[in-house]
Design a protein around this motif. Structure first.
Motif, PDB file in Angstrom:
ATOM      1  N   TYR A 105     -12.069   2.363  10.011  1.00 56.42           N
ATOM      2  CA  TYR A 105     -10.776   1.915  10.547  1.00 56.42           C
ATOM      3  C   TYR A 105     -10.849   0.477  11.036  1.00 56.42           C
ATOM      4  O   TYR A 105      -9.970  -0.345  10.741  1.00 56.42           O
ATOM      5  N   LYS A 106     -11.895   0.138  11.780  1.00 52.34           N
ATOM      6  CA  LYS A 106     -11.980  -1.202  12.345  1.00 52.34           C
ATOM      7  C   LYS A 106     -12.186  -2.259  11.257  1.00 52.34           C
ATOM      8  O   LYS A 106     -11.611  -3.353  11.324  1.00 52.34           O
ATOM      9  N   ASP A 108     -11.172  -2.030   8.121  1.00 54.47           N
ATOM     10  CA  ASP A 108      -9.903  -2.167   7.401  1.00 54.47           C
ATOM     11  C   ASP A 108      -8.894  -2.959   8.228  1.00 54.47           C
ATOM     12  O   ASP A 108      -8.136  -3.777   7.682  1.00 54.47           O
ATOM     13  N   HIS A 109      -8.896  -2.726   9.546  1.00 58.09           N
ATOM     14  CA  HIS A 109      -7.986  -3.471  10.413  1.00 58.09           C
ATOM     15  C   HIS A 109      -8.327  -4.957  10.408  1.00 58.09           C
ATOM     16  O   HIS A 109      -7.418  -5.818  10.373  1.00 58.09           O
ATOM     17  N   ARG A 112      -7.162  -6.485   7.024  1.00 62.23           N
ATOM     18  CA  ARG A 112      -5.711  -6.660   6.983  1.00 62.23           C
ATOM     19  C   ARG A 112      -5.267  -7.834   7.855  1.00 62.23           C
ATOM     20  O   ARG A 112      -4.341  -8.574   7.504  1.00 62.23           O
ATOM     21  N   ARG A 113      -5.919  -8.004   8.993  1.00 61.51           N
ATOM     22  CA  ARG A 113      -5.554  -9.108   9.883  1.00 61.51           C
ATOM     23  C   ARG A 113      -5.878 -10.461   9.231  1.00 61.51           C
ATOM     24  O   ARG A 113      -5.076 -11.416   9.317  1.00 61.51           O
TER      25      ARG A 113
END
Length: 300
Positions: A105-106, A108-109, A112-113
């Motif tokens: 999750y981190k 991928d976050h 995306r950022r």
């Protein structure tokens, strides 16, 4: 019967994944705390204090950071001491399934950022009017172009626009995603390697275990303490350093013997062999004028 696909031991790839992540994105204190939990399934907070030699407040701040980011979990237990007093203890452990999901999750976050920042930087205004300060994007360049002069002019005041260098994207913005993927590739490889790993419940939610190093030190300390107590009780096997000087009890027990006879013998032996000294005149006769003669006093 145990499922053959369920692992009862944590794979080395999962341990390396935890080490890579905490060393890459956290401080050295977090890495040391997580190393203890990687080597030992479930550790008491007091044991971590003993091993790391941290201050309790510092250790709790480190553990709370890792727990807030879902890298470790905490379990509280109420234990009863031999004297009947109950105390609460915190036990920390790693749930590797949760760890893998959090890492995915981190990452991928973060990706995306980076992509969002890159897209926003490329879509910013790149032309600016020096008179009315109007800004224009690259998509509006066809509206700004003047075929008569061959220049880009403002649609409001007909002034030739200038390139807005402050609004231009950063030089490395377009390659930031590629650099990110290149640097995180070792973590991606470990995630792919641990994709189908299925751990047993006792590995995901381990029971507290005693650390061998602390167990040996406690046994050694207990043996030393019992040996010292036995030596004091029996009066034997005292430590070597205690016999080198007077003990604490000897400070208040002193045997002092005064012999006058020995002193007289010493004085007598010292006086022998020396000539007798002459008595002073004031001892033999009176020096006062008009005094009686000693012979007359004796006759009278």
């Amino acid at each position: 019967m145990t499922d053959p696909d369920v692992l009862t031991e944590v794979p080395a790839a999962l341990k390396r994944l935890a080490k890579y992540v905490v060393r890459g994105f956290y401080g050295i204190e977090h890495a040391l705390a997580l190393d203890i939990l990687i080597r030992n399934p479930c550790v008491k907070e007091e044991d971590m204090l003993e091993l790391l030699k941290f201050d309790r407040k510092q250790l709790r701040a480190v553990l709370n950071t890792l727990k807030g980011d879902k890298f470790i979990k905490c379990r509280m237990r109420v234990e009863t001491a031999p004297d009947g007093k109950t105390t609460r203890h915190n036990y920390y452990f790693i749930n590797y399934r949760l760890l893998v999901n959090v890492v995915k999750y981190k990452l991928d976050h973060m990706r995306r950022r980076i992509e969002t920042d890159e897209r926003d930087s490329t879509n910013r205004a790149s032309f600016k009017c020096p008179i009315c300060f109007s800004t224009f994007t690259d998509l509006e360049a066809n509206q700004l172009f003047d075929p008569r002069t061959g220049t880009f002019r403002c649609t409001f005041c007909e002034t030739e626009v200038e390139e807005d260098e402050s609004a231009m994207p950063k030089k490395d913005a377009r390659t930031l995603v590629a650099r990110f993927n290149e640097q995180i590739e070792p973590i991606y490889a470990l995630l792919r390697e641990t994709e189908d790993v299925n751990l047993a419940y006792e590995i995901l939610e381990p029971e507290p275990t005693e650390i061998p190093a602390l167990k040996q030190s406690k046994e050694r300390a207990a043996g030393t303490g019992s040996g010292t107590a036995a030596g004091l009780a029996g009066g034997h096997h005292r430590e070597a350093w205690t016999t080198k000087g007077p003990s604490y009890e000897d400070l208040y027990t002193q045997n002092v013997v005064i012999s006058m006879e020995d002193q007289e013998d010493l004085n007598r032996s010292a006086s022998e062999g020396k000539p007798a000294r002459e008595r002073p005149i004031w001892l033999r006769e009176s020096t006062v004028q008009g005094a009686y003669d000693p012979d007359e006093i004796k006759d009278g």
